[in-house]
Design an enzyme around this catalytic site. Sequence first.
Site, PDB file in Angstrom:
ATOM      1  N   ASN A  10       0.844  -1.192   0.000  1.00 20.68           N
ATOM      2  CA  ASN A  10       0.000   0.000   0.000  1.00 20.68           C
ATOM      3  C   ASN A  10       0.885   1.251   0.000  1.00 20.68           C
ATOM      4  O   ASN A  10       1.597   1.531   0.963  1.00 20.68           O
ATOM      5  CB  ASN A  10      -0.890  -0.054   1.251  1.00 20.68           C
ATOM      6  CG  ASN A  10      -1.827   1.125   1.373  1.00 20.68           C
ATOM      7  OD1 ASN A  10      -1.520   2.231   0.939  1.00 20.68           O
ATOM      8  ND2 ASN A  10      -2.972   0.879   1.975  1.00 20.68           N
ATOM      9  N   LYS A  13       0.411   3.815   2.838  1.00 17.38           N
ATOM     10  CA  LYS A  13       1.043   3.427   4.097  1.00 17.38           C
ATOM     11  C   LYS A  13       2.551   3.647   4.035  1.00 17.38           C
ATOM     12  O   LYS A  13       3.155   4.131   4.983  1.00 17.38           O
ATOM     13  CB  LYS A  13       0.808   1.937   4.342  1.00 17.38           C
ATOM     14  CG  LYS A  13      -0.440   1.611   5.079  1.00 17.38           C
ATOM     15  CD  LYS A  13      -0.311   0.170   5.531  1.00 17.38           C
ATOM     16  CE  LYS A  13      -1.602  -0.397   5.983  1.00 17.38           C
ATOM     17  NZ  LYS A  13      -1.450  -1.811   6.341  1.00 17.38           N
ATOM     18  N   GLU A  42      -0.934 -13.604   2.312  1.00 17.85           N
ATOM     19  CA  GLU A  42      -2.340 -13.820   2.673  1.00 17.85           C
ATOM     20  C   GLU A  42      -2.548 -13.582   4.167  1.00 17.85           C
ATOM     21  O   GLU A  42      -1.784 -14.102   4.997  1.00 17.85           O
ATOM     22  CB  GLU A  42      -2.734 -15.260   2.314  1.00 17.85           C
ATOM     23  CG  GLU A  42      -4.188 -15.327   1.896  1.00 17.85           C
ATOM     24  CD  GLU A  42      -4.667 -16.763   1.785  1.00 17.85           C
ATOM     25  OE1 GLU A  42      -5.858 -17.004   2.045  1.00 17.85           O
ATOM     26  OE2 GLU A  42      -3.844 -17.641   1.450  1.00 17.85           O
ATOM     27  N   ASP A  71      -0.961  -4.237  10.622  1.00 19.36           N
ATOM     28  CA  ASP A  71      -2.311  -4.528  10.177  1.00 19.36           C
ATOM     29  C   ASP A  71      -3.182  -3.484  10.838  1.00 19.36           C
ATOM     30  O   ASP A  71      -2.973  -3.123  11.998  1.00 19.36           O
ATOM     31  CB  ASP A  71      -2.760  -5.930  10.545  1.00 19.36           C
ATOM     32  CG  ASP A  71      -3.949  -6.345   9.677  1.00 19.36           C
ATOM     33  OD1 ASP A  71      -3.919  -6.079   8.454  1.00 19.36           O
ATOM     34  OD2 ASP A  71      -4.920  -6.896  10.213  1.00 19.36           O
ATOM     35  N   SER A  72      -4.100  -2.966  10.067  1.00 20.68           N
ATOM     36  CA  SER A  72      -4.898  -1.870  10.592  1.00 20.68           C
ATOM     37  C   SER A  72      -6.260  -1.908   9.958  1.00 20.68           C
ATOM     38  O   SER A  72      -6.485  -2.599   8.963  1.00 20.68           O
ATOM     39  CB  SER A  72      -4.204  -0.546  10.275  1.00 20.68           C
ATOM     40  OG  SER A  72      -4.001  -0.426   8.882  1.00 20.68           O
ATOM     41  N   PHE A 154      -5.881   8.448   2.678  1.00 21.34           N
ATOM     42  CA  PHE A 154      -6.237   7.320   1.813  1.00 21.34           C
ATOM     43  C   PHE A 154      -7.328   6.504   2.492  1.00 21.34           C
ATOM     44  O   PHE A 154      -7.770   6.825   3.599  1.00 21.34           O
ATOM     45  CB  PHE A 154      -4.994   6.440   1.533  1.00 21.34           C
ATOM     46  CG  PHE A 154      -4.468   5.729   2.755  1.00 21.34           C
ATOM     47  CD1 PHE A 154      -3.646   6.383   3.653  1.00 21.34           C
ATOM     48  CD2 PHE A 154      -4.814   4.403   3.018  1.00 21.34           C
ATOM     49  CE1 PHE A 154      -3.174   5.737   4.793  1.00 21.34           C
ATOM     50  CE2 PHE A 154      -4.338   3.743   4.156  1.00 21.34           C
ATOM     51  CZ  PHE A 154      -3.513   4.420   5.040  1.00 21.34           C
ATOM     52  N   GLY A 155      -7.759   5.440   1.852  1.00 24.03           N
ATOM     53  CA  GLY A 155      -8.727   4.514   2.445  1.00 24.03           C
ATOM     54  C   GLY A 155      -9.975   5.205   2.986  1.00 24.03           C
ATOM     55  O   GLY A 155     -10.653   5.952   2.275  1.00 24.03           O
ATOM     56  N   ASP A 157     -10.155   7.547   5.166  1.00 20.64           N
ATOM     57  CA  ASP A 157      -9.885   8.891   5.708  1.00 20.64           C
ATOM     58  C   ASP A 157     -11.008   9.901   5.454  1.00 20.64           C
ATOM     59  O   ASP A 157     -11.352  10.665   6.352  1.00 20.64           O
ATOM     60  CB  ASP A 157      -8.565   9.450   5.145  1.00 20.64           C
ATOM     61  CG  ASP A 157      -7.354   8.879   5.856  1.00 20.64           C
ATOM     62  OD1 ASP A 157      -7.523   8.271   6.929  1.00 20.64           O
ATOM     63  OD2 ASP A 157      -6.233   9.040   5.333  1.00 20.64           O
ATOM     64  N   HIS A 182      -3.983   6.207  14.758  1.00 25.54           N
ATOM     65  CA  HIS A 182      -3.627   4.864  15.220  1.00 25.54           C
ATOM     66  C   HIS A 182      -2.217   4.490  14.773  1.00 25.54           C
ATOM     67  O   HIS A 182      -1.416   4.007  15.546  1.00 25.54           O
ATOM     68  CB  HIS A 182      -4.660   3.879  14.658  1.00 25.54           C
ATOM     69  CG  HIS A 182      -4.885   4.003  13.172  1.00 25.54           C
ATOM     70  ND1 HIS A 182      -5.101   5.214  12.555  1.00 25.54           N
ATOM     71  CD2 HIS A 182      -4.899   3.087  12.170  1.00 25.54           C
ATOM     72  CE1 HIS A 182      -5.252   5.025  11.257  1.00 25.54           C
ATOM     73  NE2 HIS A 182      -5.126   3.750  10.995  1.00 25.54           N
TER      74      HIS A 182
HETATM   75  P1  IMP Z   1      -4.204  -3.618   5.774  1.00 26.85           P
HETATM   76  O1  IMP Z   1      -3.329  -3.172   4.649  1.00 26.85           O
HETATM   77  O2  IMP Z   1      -4.581  -5.036   5.776  1.00 26.85           O
HETATM   78  O3  IMP Z   1      -3.689  -3.133   7.111  1.00 26.85           O
HETATM   79  O4  IMP Z   1      -5.588  -2.894   5.507  1.00 26.85           O
HETATM   80  C1  IMP Z   1      -5.924  -1.748   6.142  1.00 26.85           C
HETATM   81  C2  IMP Z   1      -7.118  -1.128   5.461  1.00 26.85           C
HETATM   82  O5  IMP Z   1      -7.780  -0.374   6.476  1.00 26.85           O
HETATM   83  C3  IMP Z   1      -6.688  -0.132   4.388  1.00 26.85           C
HETATM   84  O6  IMP Z   1      -6.783  -0.665   3.117  1.00 26.85           O
HETATM   85  C4  IMP Z   1      -7.673   0.990   4.584  1.00 26.85           C
HETATM   86  O7  IMP Z   1      -8.826   0.709   3.859  1.00 26.85           O
HETATM   87  C5  IMP Z   1      -8.004   0.929   6.054  1.00 26.85           C
HETATM   88  N1  IMP Z   1      -7.117   1.839   6.802  1.00 26.85           N
HETATM   89  C6  IMP Z   1      -6.106   1.520   7.657  1.00 26.85           C
HETATM   90  N2  IMP Z   1      -5.511   2.617   8.132  1.00 26.85           N
HETATM   91  C7  IMP Z   1      -6.133   3.654   7.551  1.00 26.85           C
HETATM   92  C8  IMP Z   1      -5.935   5.054   7.635  1.00 26.85           C
HETATM   93  O8  IMP Z   1      -5.047   5.593   8.311  1.00 26.85           O
HETATM   94  N3  IMP Z   1      -6.779   5.781   6.895  1.00 26.85           N
HETATM   95  C9  IMP Z   1      -7.758   5.257   6.129  1.00 26.85           C
HETATM   96  N4  IMP Z   1      -7.976   3.975   5.995  1.00 26.85           N
HETATM   97  C10 IMP Z   1      -7.160   3.165   6.714  1.00 26.85           C
END
Ligand code: IMP
Length: 200
Positions: A10, A13, A42, A71-72, A154-155, A157, A182
């Site tokens: 990502n 990130k 995965e 992971d978030s 992103f995501g 936000d 976070h």
């Molecule tokens: P990961 O890459 O499996 O940790 O997926 C985390 C997903 O959670 C991301 O694709 C976003 O959709 C969402 N996410 C996590 N952190 C953020 C953030 O700081 N802002 C917005 N979306 C977030």
Amino acid sequence: MRQIVIGTTNLGKMNEYQVLLAGANIRLLSLRDIGLSAMDVEETGTTFSENAQIKAFAYAKASNRWALADDSGLCVDALGGAPGIYSARYGDIHTSEERRRYLLDQIKDVPEEKRTAYFECVIVIASPEGIIAQTEGRCYGSITFTELDEGKGFGYDPIFIPQGYDKTFGQLDEMIKHELSHRGIAARKMVELLHNLAIS
Ligand code: IMP
């Protein structure tokens, strides 16, 4: 200079980590830098922590270097904590924009005071031999009724307003997001840890 791999595909990130870990005095290698950009791990865990551990160790083993992965996700109270660990694939939808719309639609009848949510992030550092340490961060806030975005972030936000503010993460200055988020909270704890680790 010490080097660690940042295990994420990502770009949003990766960019955040460049800023958040600047104080650690460590060169951050992207998956592309080490020829692993096609390696997607995965996420088979059932918690943020398990998934972060799976990713960090997989990238550390594959690169034979120390690797950091997180992971978030976003946990919405009115949805019983969903999308949570499934944030990146919520509703089996492929673009962030459509996922945001889908989420807003799921809670379209939920009143303002019940639209509480939080972002969570777990960061794990691993060596090729195993997991070394992890840090966590949470950011509480609420979900908007419509997208409020100025192209920052992103995501999710553009639909998340952190507690105490009246703008979304998609509108707030990047440095404010880092202060509150976070990932910012978990990353500052990780910087402290990294200072004391003998990274090889
Ligand atoms: P990961 O890459 O499996 O940790 O997926 C985390 C997903 O959670 C991301 O694709 C976003 O959709 C969402 N996410 C996590 N952190 C953020 C953030 O700081 N802002 C917005 N979306 C977030």
